[in-house]
Structure formats: structure tokens, C-alpha cells
Design a protein around this motif. Sequence first.
Motif, short mmCIF file in Angstrom:
data_model
loop_
_atom_site.label_atom_id
_atom_site.label_comp_id
_atom_site.label_asym_id
_atom_site.label_seq_id
_atom_site.Cartn_x
_atom_site.Cartn_y
_atom_site.Cartn_z
N ARG A 57 -65.00 71.80 -41.02
CA ARG A 57 -63.58 71.83 -40.67
C ARG A 57 -62.83 72.59 -41.75
N ILE A 58 -61.98 73.52 -41.33
CA ILE A 58 -61.11 74.22 -42.28
C ILE A 58 -59.67 73.92 -41.86
N ARG A 59 -58.94 73.32 -42.76
CA ARG A 59 -57.57 72.90 -42.42
C ARG A 59 -56.63 73.60 -43.38
N GLU A 60 -55.78 74.47 -42.80
CA GLU A 60 -54.81 75.16 -43.65
C GLU A 60 -53.54 74.35 -43.75
N LEU A 61 -52.86 74.45 -44.89
CA LEU A 61 -51.61 73.70 -45.04
C LEU A 61 -50.76 74.36 -46.11
N TYR A 62 -49.53 73.91 -46.19
CA TYR A 62 -48.63 74.40 -47.23
C TYR A 62 -48.40 73.27 -48.20
N ILE A 63 -48.50 73.56 -49.50
CA ILE A 63 -48.44 72.49 -50.49
C ILE A 63 -47.01 72.06 -50.74
N GLY A 64 -46.84 70.78 -50.74
CA GLY A 64 -45.62 70.12 -51.18
C GLY A 64 -44.30 70.76 -50.76
N HIS A 65 -44.10 70.93 -49.47
CA HIS A 65 -42.84 71.44 -48.93
C HIS A 65 -42.49 72.82 -49.48
N ARG A 117 -49.65 78.59 -49.86
CA ARG A 117 -50.68 78.29 -48.87
C ARG A 117 -51.90 77.62 -49.55
N ALA A 118 -52.51 76.75 -48.81
CA ALA A 118 -53.74 76.12 -49.31
C ALA A 118 -54.62 75.80 -48.11
N ALA A 119 -55.85 75.53 -48.37
CA ALA A 119 -56.76 75.14 -47.27
C ALA A 119 -57.79 74.16 -47.80
N ILE A 120 -58.13 73.21 -46.99
CA ILE A 120 -59.24 72.34 -47.39
C ILE A 120 -60.40 72.56 -46.41
#
Lengths: 511, 367
Positions: free
Chosen positions: A43-51, A55-58
Motif C-alpha cells: 500500500r502506498i498512501r500519499e498525504l500532506y504533513i501537518g496541514h 508532500r509525504a507518502a507512507i
Amino acid sequence: MTRGYSGGAAGSDQLAKSEHFTGDMELDLRIVGQCCERHSDARIRELYIGHTDIRAAIVFIESLSDNSEIQNNIIRPLMSDFAERYEGDASYAEGTVSGSFLINKVLSVSEWAAQSRVQEVMSAVLSGSTALLIAGSKEVLVLGTVQGKARSLEEPVSEAVVRGARIGFTELLSDNIAILRQQGICDELSVERFLVGKRVKKELVIAYMEEIANPQLVEEIKRRIAGIDIDMVQESGYVEQLIEDNYLSPFPQLQSTERPDRVMAALMEGRVGILLDGTPFALIAPVTFSMLLQSPEDYAERWISGTLFRLLRLLAAINSLLIPALYISFISFHPGLIPTKLAMSILGTREGVPFSSLVEALIMEVSIEILREAGLRLPKPIGPAMGIVGGLVIGEAAVQAGIVSPILVIVVAVTAISSFAIPQYNAGITLRMLRFIAMFCAAVLGLYGVVLFFLLLCSHMVKLKSFGVPYASPASSIRISDWKDFFIRAPIPFMKSRPKLLHTKNTKRKG
Amino acid sequence: MKDENDYLTPVQVAVVIINTMLGAGILTLPRTTVNAAHTPDVWISIMLGGFIIILLGMVIVRLGLRYRGQTFYQYVSRITGRWIGAFLSAIVILYFMLVASYEVRALSEVTGLYLLEGTPSWAIIMPFLWVGGYLIRGGAGALARLCEVILPITGIIFFLTMFLSFGIFDIHNLRPVLGLGVTPVLKGIEPAILSFIGFETLLVLQAFMKTPEKAAKSVIVGTLIPTAFYVTTVVMVIGALTVDGVVTRTWPTMDLIRSFELSGLIFERFESFLLVIWIMQIYSTFTVTCYASALGIAQLTGRNLKSVINVLLPVIYVLSMAPHSLKELNKLGDVLGLTALCLFGLLPPLLLILSKWKAGKKDGIVS
């Protein structure tokens, strides 16, 4: 693959060469995506850190990781608003977030590491960790979220005791190390980690007592483990066969056990334990002949009963090895050497048996071995039933039919029961194998053949060494203090020193 | 991993000496001594013999201490010069070879008589040689460890069977002590000493010791325990069979065990037990002497021990077949004993004096 992603053919050539993460989010994601192409549970989950808009991804493997931990301790803190706190931090820079800040103040996971090599990160992910990629950072954070699939702790099936701990090792190495450490508080217990296997890597741990074990022995074991060259080590039996001294010998040169207390006792004597991930069987090295007759119970019970049980097992071992051979030699060669009445009654029952005593004994021994092997494979409820059928049919009917003599049935039964009285399963197998050789020797040269067989066996045992320790000790290399724990089990107050044959750093158990 | 286990400990050396001494002698000793002395007092002769052997052993120990870590074959040429040294080594090698083949032949005779009637002697000897060869490939360490495994088994079974014969033991057969005076006792010493042959293996063994100083203790223990075995044997055999009965029997100890039966136990007769431990003892004597001779050849010619053993075993087989009859075999045994007595009674003191004299001369030149 959750996020639709496809690397171009031209791009993948270039990607294949990249060994390190770049810090460029797009490129890194493409690298990861390519690595995960064949892992459908990745699973690759992209997200934006702390509002912010960083960009980041786990990246993690769903089936291997603790999903609730990822959800609660990684994703949620990352996505919460921590910008204000971060502005006061020393590593603050506009538009980025430093890994050390995340580790120190945001993420609540206990295990972590920073890695930049793609291969290392991916192997960590494949073993259950979660990788956190942050835009602008070449270092990828590897967070420990491993959740192994393990059964609960159970009593060891192959080494049951009446008195003693009921806990046995499981398939999970971390659990096994934990069980070993729970044996008692000790800062001397050294646990050194190795990775074995060329294609499929597995964790292997050698455990020893820093202040007791002979450093030469530890070095030798490490050297042999480092020399293991095989695709995959499936079970500790593989390790055993790859590092033992003599592969032609019928004797087990490492002891395998499911019992943590047994391993711990061995460590306290200055031996070394070898634990492999994925198997409940730990190995103990070096092995000496005396260990094959020992059971942890000997020490739990009082010394008199312990000693008697030892002697009983010795008798069982001798029985299991020699009784059919002695039967053959006395019946075929020297009926004059046994009491006349006994000789008469045996020869009387043998009347009408059409085979020589060797063939007669072979028929029975082989069928009992088959019976035992079959009983092992059958489902539990059927096992005893087959034992009854096999025992009755082969025992009773064979005698009735006049194929074998009733005395032989007794001989075979005593032998079989004796071989099951050996506390070590693999030592029992050894004795059973050797029994057949003894029978042939007896059939050729009678009692003289049996003596020659015994001498050959002794000669082999005194030549054999297990990691530099003579296998026949302490029967050979006579040291009185080592004999306190051999055929007899001396009272514990008298067993003041560790086995001298191991040349331990520290020799005193007490006083 | 070369470690402590490859050296011989003093206990191991003692055990090897014991095992080498206890060989064919156990079965014949009562006859040979009584034949020479004609008195029941031969047990005194045996004790005196043991004492003499300890003295002879001490000389070898002193000699070996002057050349640490070297076997007889290596240091003899340093004392006497190359050619005489090689000659003496060759004699010792030949001696060990003959002892090995004597033991093997005795084994085939006794086994053929009591266990395997009608079995050809090659069928008895060949597997025995093969098993022995397998062991001595392992070197002195393996040899010593085997002796250690065998000795306790031998000891327990031997004394058990001997004391079981207590039923037919009669103390009057041993009386009167010194009834015929001291002279016959002295006459019995010579055959008694012959059964103690085996101490000469120290010439080779001492080189493998980490602490060769302790070899003296090994000699003492290694002689006293066989003395106990022999005295027990002679006392029990004469006590049961009388002096006159012993003289006429070829293997009196076997006859003693065969001549009583105990009911109530599983076995009524115990000769099979005695035979079993006796075969084990022959095995250890054979392997030790065979190793001593193989090592000598290997060190003299600079060849590999294993290939020497491969050549030596057939030679021993041929030699063991040389005596035509039991009589000749017994004669060979006597000759071997006398040779050993001359060789290892006279040679080591001479060498010791020579070596000291040489060292003294050297010191003289230096100062």
C-alpha cells in the motif's frame, strides 16, 4: 498498488539503476511504485504533513503490518496540525519538515531507522515495517510496525516433562528471544543477530553467556554460520546439517530442543544456543554423548531419582542398540553360553519357524519401524487404533502362523519401548539405525561380531568431535568433576563446577 | 579448532598404559608364573614385578623429559647419531609390530576356541584389523579416549566375574605363604614382568603430553592398577584350581570362569562376559602397539601416517599368520617378552646416561 501509477518503459531503465532515494517526491514515488509492482498487498498512501503542503507518502505491506498502529500512530499524528510547534524547533526551515523532528515530537512509534538506500528500505517494508517518504528529504524513515503471525505459547510436544516449565518455543524469533530472556534477569546473556540465506534471508540468533562461554567456541560457531551458503534456510535442521563437523556420522552433533529451560541450562554450562526465525526448534552446540541421555527433569527431581532415571535410560539405550543383536548371536552361534533351560525353551519355541534368526528378527524389526512411522503420520484419533491393530496382528498372528517365535516378539517389543525411552528424539533414531547394523554383525560373526561392532562404534565416537569437544566426553577425557553429571546426577550442592570439557571462561557454578 | 583436547592428560596416559598391559596376559598369567615358580606365592612375584616395572618406567620418563614433545624415534638419533638411531628405531618398530600381530593371533586362537568354532582365522582377524585401523587414523588422542571408554567397562565386568567365582575359591590352596621360601618367588618374577609389557608405549606417548613431568604419576598408577588385576586373577585362579590344576591348562582364567555356575541369575555362566572384555583389551593393546609402530615408520620415513597404516595392517596380518601352532605362538610370546625386557630394561638407562654425558660434554666446551 492502490494509487494508479505506471512508469514508462524508458523511465524504468533509468529507475532500475537508482540505488538511493532522491528527495524528489515524484521520482521517489516512481521508484517505490516500481519496486511494489509485483507485491499486490503493498500500500502506498500519499498525504500532506501537518496541514501544510509538504508532500509525504507512507509505504507498507498490508498483510504484514499492524494497520491500527499505522493508522493511529503514524497517519493521524502526521496529518494533525503541528505547524506552530514546529516553528519553534531548531531544525525549522520554511517548506520542509525534518525527519528528526517527526521522530522526536510527532510520531509515536518505538522503533525507527533512517535509510536512504532503496533496497534496504524495501526489504524492511517487506518484513513489515512502514517507510515514510518526505518531500525534500533523501532519508526515508523506516518505522517499526511489524506484526508477525504467531500461534500462542504451548507446551512442547516432542519433549514433554512431568515436572518442569510447560512453555515451549514458537515460530517467531522475537518471541523466542523474549522467552529466553524471561528465564531470568541477566545482563550477560549475549544475543547476536545474523542473516542467513542467500535469496530468502532469515534472521538467526546465537545466544551465549558472555562471561561463561569459551570465546574460541563462539568464534568457531560464528565462523561456520557466516559460511552458510544456501538459497533459503527453512528450518534449524538446515543450519544443523550445514555447520556440523561430520556429515557421515550417525550421531546428532547439535542438540535440537523446543524447551527454553533446556537452552538456558546449556547456556549456563557454557554452551551456545542457535535460534532461527520460523522454527520452534533451537540448536545447542557443542553436544556430547552424555547429553543424549539427559532430561531437564533429572535436575528438577531429587538427585536419587534423577540418578536412577539416568541409569534406566542408559540401560534402555543399551537395550535398544544391542538386544536383537545379542538374541541373534546367542541363538545362532552360542546357545551354549546361555543357561541350558533358557536355551531349551527358546529353541523349543523356534521349532517350526522357517527362517534364520536374522531374517526372523529383521521381519519383526522392520515391521515395527513401519508401524511407528505410520503412527506418526496418522491423525491423532486413529493412531492408537492402528497401534492395537498392528501390535495384535503382527505380534499374535505372526506367532500363531509360526513365522516368528514368541521370544522374538518379546525381544522386539522391549527394544522398541527402550528406544522410546531416550529423551532425545534424534538420538533414538541413531540407536535404531545402528541396531540394524549390529544385527548384521551378529549374524555374521556372532558375539564376536557384536563386540567388534561395539568397538567400531566406540572408535567412531572417540574420533568424532562436536565443535572441538570430543563427542565421547565425559566418558573419555576422564575428569572426576564431569562425571558428577553423567551416569549419575550428583546432588546439586556437589555440582560446583561447570563441565570442564567445554573449557569455559568461568568454571565455578558456585562457591 | 586445535585445543586442549588434542593433548594427552596424565590420566589418559595412565589409562593407555593400563590397557596396553592388560592383554593376552590375563588369560595365561596364572599358568606362566606357576610354571616357573611352582608355588602358590606367585602373587608376591607379581607385586615385585610391578615394582620393577615402575622403576623401568621411571627411567623412560626421565629420558622423555630431556626431549619434550619428541617421540623415541625422534630423539634417539639425537643421542646416538643418525644411523644407530635409525637402527634402534627400526628394532623398536619391529618389536611393536610383532606385539600387535601376536595379540591378533592370540585373539583369533581364543575366539576360534570359545566363540566361533570352525570360522577361518582370516574372517576373525581381518575385520578386527580394519576396525583397529579405523581407530588409529584418529591419532593418539582418539586412541587415549577409546582406552578411557573401555577401561571402566573392563574393570567392572572383570572384578564382578572374578568375585562371582568366590564359590569355588578355597584359601587353603594358597597356603602356606612362602612355604617353599623366597627363591621360587624370585623365579616367578620373570614371567610376571612379561605380563607387564606395555609400559614401553610411554616412549611414544610422552611426546603428546602437555605436562610430561606428570608422566611419572601415570607410570605408577598405570602399573598399580594392572597389578591389582593380575593379583586378583592369580589369587582367584590358584585358589579355585590349585597349583597343579593351573599348570596343565592353556587358558586357566577362562577355565576358572567356565568351571562354576550360578543359578538364580539370568546367566549361569560368565565366560562370555570375560571373553567380551578380553577382546576389548586385546583391541586396545593391538591399536596402541600398531599405532606406536606406524608412528615410528611415519616419523622415520617422513610419510603420511594414514598411508603407513594402510601398508602396515596387511604386514601385521601376514606376521600374525606366521606361527604354525599354539605352541609356537606361546613361544613367540615368551621371546617377545624377553626382547622387551632387554630392549626396554637396558636401552633407556643407557640412552639416559649417554644423553647426560653428551650434555655434560657440551657444557664443558661452552664453559
